[in-house]
Motif scaffolding. Structure first.
Motif, PDB file in Angstrom:
ATOM      1  N   ASN A   1      84.120  11.592  -9.152  1.00  0.00           N
ATOM      2  CA  ASN A   1      83.263  10.471  -9.534  1.00  0.00           C
ATOM      3  C   ASN A   1      83.782   9.165  -8.966  1.00  0.00           C
ATOM      4  OD1 ASN A   1      81.456  11.883 -11.359  1.00  0.00           O
ATOM      5  ND2 ASN A   1      83.248  12.124 -12.659  1.00  0.00           N
TER       6      ASN A   1
ATOM      7  N   GLY B   1      90.582  15.589 -10.603  1.00  0.00           N
ATOM      8  CA  GLY B   1      89.854  16.811 -10.300  1.00  0.00           C
ATOM      9  C   GLY B   1      90.619  17.723  -9.351  1.00  0.00           C
TER      10      GLY B   1
ATOM     11  N   VAL C   1      90.341  21.331 -10.987  1.00  0.00           N
ATOM     12  CA  VAL C   1      89.678  22.501 -10.400  1.00  0.00           C
ATOM     13  C   VAL C   1      90.546  23.759 -10.537  1.00  0.00           C
ATOM     14  CG1 VAL C   1      90.479  22.054  -8.047  1.00  0.00           C
ATOM     15  CG2 VAL C   1      88.348  23.253  -8.394  1.00  0.00           C
TER      16      VAL C   1
ATOM     17  N   ASP D   1      89.825  25.028 -13.901  1.00  0.00           N
ATOM     18  CA  ASP D   1      88.515  25.706 -13.885  1.00  0.00           C
ATOM     19  C   ASP D   1      88.659  27.110 -13.293  1.00  0.00           C
ATOM     20  OD1 ASP D   1      87.723  23.189 -14.608  1.00  0.00           O
ATOM     21  OD2 ASP D   1      86.713  22.716 -12.725  1.00  0.00           O
TER      22      ASP D   1
ATOM     23  N   LYS E   1      85.722  24.118 -20.461  1.00  0.00           N
ATOM     24  CA  LYS E   1      87.024  23.447 -20.504  1.00  0.00           C
ATOM     25  C   LYS E   1      86.889  22.064 -21.143  1.00  0.00           C
ATOM     26  CE  LYS E   1      88.254  21.120 -16.913  1.00  0.00           C
ATOM     27  NZ  LYS E   1      88.603  20.726 -15.530  1.00  0.00           N
ATOM     28  N   ILE E   2      85.871  21.330 -20.743  1.00  0.00           N
ATOM     29  CA  ILE E   2      85.681  19.968 -21.282  1.00  0.00           C
ATOM     30  C   ILE E   2      85.340  20.033 -22.772  1.00  0.00           C
ATOM     31  CG2 ILE E   2      84.193  17.914 -21.133  1.00  0.00           C
ATOM     32  CD1 ILE E   2      84.187  18.353 -18.060  1.00  0.00           C
TER      33      ILE E   2
ATOM     34  N   GLY F   1      92.697  10.020 -14.946  1.00  0.00           N
ATOM     35  CA  GLY F   1      92.113  11.283 -14.483  1.00  0.00           C
ATOM     36  C   GLY F   1      91.580  12.086 -15.650  1.00  0.00           C
ATOM     37  N   GLY F   2      90.399  12.666 -15.440  1.00  0.00           N
ATOM     38  CA  GLY F   2      89.704  13.373 -16.512  1.00  0.00           C
ATOM     39  C   GLY F   2      90.525  14.495 -17.128  1.00  0.00           C
ATOM     40  N   GLN F   3      91.289  15.221 -16.295  1.00  0.00           N
ATOM     41  CA  GLN F   3      91.997  16.394 -16.806  1.00  0.00           C
ATOM     42  C   GLN F   3      93.137  16.008 -17.767  1.00  0.00           C
ATOM     43  OE1 GLN F   3      90.941  19.622 -16.180  1.00  0.00           O
ATOM     44  NE2 GLN F   3      92.455  20.123 -17.743  1.00  0.00           N
TER      45      GLN F   3
ATOM     46  N   ARG G   1      92.826  14.407 -20.292  1.00  0.00           N
ATOM     47  CA  ARG G   1      92.318  14.408 -21.672  1.00  0.00           C
ATOM     48  C   ARG G   1      92.614  15.714 -22.399  1.00  0.00           C
ATOM     49  NH1 ARG G   1      87.471  12.457 -19.452  1.00  0.00           N
ATOM     50  NH2 ARG G   1      87.197  10.236 -19.751  1.00  0.00           N
ATOM     51  N   MET G   2      92.992  16.735 -21.652  1.00  0.00           N
ATOM     52  CA  MET G   2      93.224  18.049 -22.275  1.00  0.00           C
ATOM     53  C   MET G   2      94.274  17.929 -23.390  1.00  0.00           C
ATOM     54  SD  MET G   2      94.660  21.403 -20.309  1.00  0.00           S
ATOM     55  CE  MET G   2      94.448  23.036 -20.997  1.00  0.00           C
TER      56      MET G   2
HETATM   57  P1  AMP Z   1      88.655  12.711 -12.032  1.00  0.00           P
HETATM   58  O1  AMP Z   1      89.001  13.175 -10.641  1.00  0.00           O
HETATM   59  O2  AMP Z   1      89.597  11.771 -12.635  1.00  0.00           O
HETATM   60  O3  AMP Z   1      87.214  12.286 -12.179  1.00  0.00           O
HETATM   61  O4  AMP Z   1      88.810  14.003 -12.953  1.00  0.00           O
HETATM   62  C1  AMP Z   1      87.862  14.987 -12.981  1.00  0.00           C
HETATM   63  C2  AMP Z   1      88.467  16.218 -13.622  1.00  0.00           C
HETATM   64  O5  AMP Z   1      88.692  15.989 -15.006  1.00  0.00           O
HETATM   65  C3  AMP Z   1      87.534  17.389 -13.521  1.00  0.00           C
HETATM   66  O6  AMP Z   1      88.302  18.545 -13.173  1.00  0.00           O
HETATM   67  C4  AMP Z   1      86.999  17.519 -14.938  1.00  0.00           C
HETATM   68  O7  AMP Z   1      86.681  18.848 -15.238  1.00  0.00           O
HETATM   69  C5  AMP Z   1      88.163  17.057 -15.764  1.00  0.00           C
HETATM   70  N1  AMP Z   1      87.751  16.545 -17.076  1.00  0.00           N
HETATM   71  C6  AMP Z   1      86.856  15.562 -17.340  1.00  0.00           C
HETATM   72  N2  AMP Z   1      86.736  15.373 -18.653  1.00  0.00           N
HETATM   73  C7  AMP Z   1      87.568  16.255 -19.258  1.00  0.00           C
HETATM   74  C8  AMP Z   1      87.884  16.572 -20.618  1.00  0.00           C
HETATM   75  N3  AMP Z   1      87.294  15.926 -21.636  1.00  0.00           N
HETATM   76  N4  AMP Z   1      88.800  17.537 -20.841  1.00  0.00           N
HETATM   77  C9  AMP Z   1      89.376  18.198 -19.830  1.00  0.00           C
HETATM   78  N5  AMP Z   1      89.121  17.963 -18.527  1.00  0.00           N
HETATM   79  C10 AMP Z   1      88.225  17.012 -18.246  1.00  0.00           C
END
Ligand code: AMP
Length: 536
Positions: free
Chosen positions: A16, A199, A228, A231, A268-269, A339-341, A343-344
Motif C-alpha cells: 500500500n 508485506g 507474505v 501467508d 491471518k489478519i 508495517g502491517g505484519q 500487528r500480529m
Molecule cells: P505493509 O507492507 O506495511 O503494508 O504490510 C502489509 C502486510 O501486513 C501484509 O502482509 C498484511 O497481510 C499484513 N497485515 C496487515 N494488517 C495485519 C494485521 N492486522 N495482522 C497481521 N498482519 C497484517
C-alpha cells in the motif's frame, strides 16, 4: 493555506501507499478517492484497455492477474539478470521482462513498462487525490524507501516521482521517517528501535534521539522476510489439509491458488483480533462434475506455531544489529512498530519479552512513515531545526580480480560521507581506467547489486577520486582533474553483471597466462595500487 503544506510525504509501500501532509505543524493523512488512508500499490490494464490504479486495480486482480502489477517495490531499480529478479520470476502472476537498459521491466497489456513508469502511475494518482483534497496544485514530495535500498533503487524511485510530475525534494529511509513521526519536536533523549515488518521485508534500525537530532546508529534486516511468508505458511497448511480431506491437489490451479492466498491473508489478519477463524472458499474445485468446497478452521495458536520461526528470525536480526553496536535490548527506551505484519499478537508478545517493555502505542504502523516524511518535507525552510544522520545499510565497493568485492564505504557509515583515494594506473598503458561498482554484503560481486561502471581517462592516473554519499544515500563520484578541478564522473550502467563477470574472468585468464599464477592470486595493476594506497 501556505505552500509548505502542499509538500507531500509519501510512503510508497510494497502493498500500500500512504500520503501525509503537514498543517499547523501536525502531520495528517490524505485520504484516497475511496476515503481510505491507504492506497493499494497496484496498477492494471483493464480488458477495455483502461489504466487502473489503486483499489480499483486491486479489485480486478483475481479476474485479470496477467495485467495486474503489484509488488513493484521489489523489482524497481534492479537488473533483470540480478539474482533477486531471477528468483522472483514465476512467483508473480504478471510477466517480468528485460527492459531496454537491462533493467527489470513488466508487460502490461501489449506494452512493456519500466518499474519507474509503473510506480509513477501510483505516484501520479497520489498527486491527483492530494490536489483534490488540498485544493491546489501539488508539485513537491519527500518519498520514503526501505533503508536497505541501494543506489539504483533510490535513483529509480526519484525517477518515478519525476515521471509523475513531482519534484522529489528528498528520499528518506522508512525507519528514519517512522522515528521522526514518533520523536519530532518532543525534546527526547533516548535510544529507540524501529521494528518494521511489512508485506515482503523486515527492516530494523536503532536510532539515538537527542532533541531534533536523529542519528541512525545501526541498521539491518532481511529483504526476504515479511507478511507474505506468513501467508505462505497458511497456504501450505490449507493445501495439505485439503489434500488430506479430498485427495485433491490444488497447486496446479492458478485461480484456486490465488483464492487460497487471499483467504490465507484475510484469515491471518482476522486472527490478530479474534482467536479462531474458518477459511471458507466455496466451489474451489470440481471433482467428477461436482463442486468441492474448501472449509478449514484455523486458530491463533495454530498460526503461531506455523510461523513462530519467522518471528524468531526477526528477533535474531534485532540482536545482531544491536550487538554490532554493543547495545543491549534493555537500553532501548521505545520500540516503534512499522508495517502491517507487526500487528500480529505473537510479534507484540515477543517484543514485550525481548525488550522488557511493550511496543510504543500511539505510533500508527501504517501511517507513521508517511507522516515522518511529511514532517521532514515541512521542516525544509522552516524554523524547526532538524538534523538527520542516517547510515549506509549496505557496503559500496568495487570488483577486484576473481570477482571479489572490495568495500570502499562500509555498512553503518554515517551519511553524508565520502572516501577518497588516488586513481590507479590503467590495466594497460594508454587504456582507460575501469572500475565496476557494486553494493551488497557478499564478498563476491555476483551476489551484490551492480551499480555501474566508471570509465576514466588513463591520463588521470594518480589524481584524487572521491566516492561521496549524499544525505539521500545516493552515490556520486568526483575526480580532481588537472585543469578543471573536481569533475563529476558518470556511472555507465549498460554493462550487465554477466558482462562484468566475463570481463573479470577474461582478466584473470590473461594474467594467469602472463604470470603462471592461479586465478584470483594476482591482482589487476589498478587494484593493487588502490590497495597500496589504502593500506598506506
Ligand atoms: P505493509 O507492507 O506495511 O503494508 O504490510 C502489509 C502486510 O501486513 C501484509 O502482509 C498484511 O497481510 C499484513 N497485515 C496487515 N494488517 C495485519 C494485521 N492486522 N495482522 C497481521 N498482519 C497484517
Amino acid at each position: 493555506m501556505g505552500d509548505k503544506s502542499r509538500i507531500l510525504g509519501i510512503d510508497l509501500g510494497t502493498t500500500n501507499t500512504c500520503v501525509a501532509h503537514v498543517r499547523n505543524r501536525v502531520a495528517k493523512m490524505v485520504p484516497t478517492d475511496r476515503g481510505n488512508l491507504v492506497l493499494p500499490s497496484v496498477v492494471a490494464r483493464s480488458a477495455r484497455g483502461d489504466l487502473l490504479v489503486g483499489g480499483i486495480a486491486k479489485d480486478q486482480m483475481l479476474t485479470n492477474p496477467k495485467n495486474t502489477i503489484y509488488g513493484a517495490k521489489r523489482l524497481i531499480g534492479r537488473q533483470f539478470n540480478s539474482r533477486v529478479v531471477q528468483d522472483l520470476l514465476g512467483h508473480f502472476s504478471y510477466e517480468i521482462v528485460e527492459g531496454p537498459s537491462g533493467e527489470a521491466a513488466v508487460r502490461l497489456g501489449d506494452e512493456v513498462y519500466t518499474l519507474p513508469q509503473i510506480s509513477s502511475f501510483v505516484l501520479a494518482h497520489v498527486k491527483r487525490i492530494s490536489e483534490q483534497f488540498l485544493g491546489g496544485e501539488v508539485t513537491e514530495a519527500v518519498i520514503s524507501v526501505p533503508a536497505y535500498y541501494n543506489d539504483n533503487q533510490r535513483t529509480a524511485v526519484k525517477e518515478a516521482g519525476r515521471l509523475a510530475g513531482l519534484d522529489v525534494k528528498r528520499i528518506v529511509n522508512e525507519p528514519t521517517a517512522a522515528a521522526l513521526a514518533y520523536g519530532f519536536n518532543r525534546a527526547l533523549e533516548q535510544k529507540i528501535l524501529v521494528y518494521d515488518l511489512g508485506g515482503g521485508t523486515f527492516d530494523v534500525s536503532v536510532l539515538n534521539l537527542n532533541a531534533n537530532v536523529f542519528e541512525v546508529l545501526a541498521t539491518g534486516g532481511d529483504t526476504f522476510l515479511g507478511g507474505v511468508d506468513f501467508d505462505n505458511r497458511i497456504v501450505d497448511y490449507v493445501l495439505e489439509e485439503f489434500q488430506a480431506q479430498t485427495r485433491t491437489d490444488l497447486r496446479q490451479s492458478p485461480i484456486a491458488m490465488q483464492r487460497i492466498k487471499t483467504g490465507a491473508e484475510a484469515a491471518k489478519i482476522d486472527l490478530t483480533l479474534i482467536p479462531n477463524v474458518v477459511i471458507e472458499l466455496p466451489y474451489i474445485e470440481e471433482h467428477k462434475g461436482r463442486p468441492l468446497d474448501l472449509r478449514i478452521p484455523l486458530s491463533r495458536e495454530q498460526l503461531n506455531s506455523l510461523t513462530a520461526d519467522l518471528v524468531d528470525r526477526t528477533f535474531a536480526i534485532c540482536d545482531k544489529v544491536l550487538g554490532e553496536k554493543g547495545i543491549s535490548p534493555r537500553e532501548i527506551a521505545e520500540v516503534i512498530l512499522v508495517g502491517g505484519q507487526s500487528r500480529m499478537p505473537l510479534v507484540q508478545e515477543k517484543i514485550r519479552e525481548h525488550f522488557g517493555r511493550p511496543a510504543r502505542k500511539g505510533v500508527h504502523p501504517d501511517e507513521c512513515v508517511a507522516q515522518g516524511a511529511a514532517l521532514l518535507a515541512d521542516s525544509f525552510g522552516s524554523l524547526d531545526s532538524l538534523t538527520l544522520l542516517d547510515a549506509l545499510s549496505m557496503p559500496i565497493g568495487i570488483a577486484t580480480t576473481g570477482g571479489r568485492f572490495r568495500k570502499i564505504l562500509d555498512r553503518n557509515s554515517t551519511i553524508p560521507c565520502g572516501r577518497s583515494f588516488r586513481l590507479p594506473a590503467p590495466r594497460q598503458a594508454g587504456a582507460e581506467i575501469v572500475m565496476d561498482i557494486f553494493q551488497g554484503e557478499s564478498d563476491q560481486v555476483v551476489d551484490n547489486e551492480y551499480l555501474g561502471t566508471l570509465r576514466i581517462d588513463g591520463a588521470l592516473a594518480g589524481r584524487k577520486i572521491d566516492f561521496k554519499l549524499s544525505e539521500e544515500c545516493l552515490l556520486s563520484v568526483v575526480i580532481d582533474a588537472p585543469d578543471k578541478g573536481p569533475t563529476p564522473v558518470e556511472l555507465a550502467t549498460k554493462d550487465t553483471p554477466e558482462t562484468i563477470k566475463e570481463a573479470l574472468a577474461e582478466d584473470d585468464r590473461r594474467r594467469q597466462q602472463s604470470s603462471g599464477a592461479p586465478p584470483g592470486e594476482v591482482r589487476s595493476g589498478f587494484l593493487s595500487s588502490i590497495r597500496r594506497i589504502w593500506s598506506g
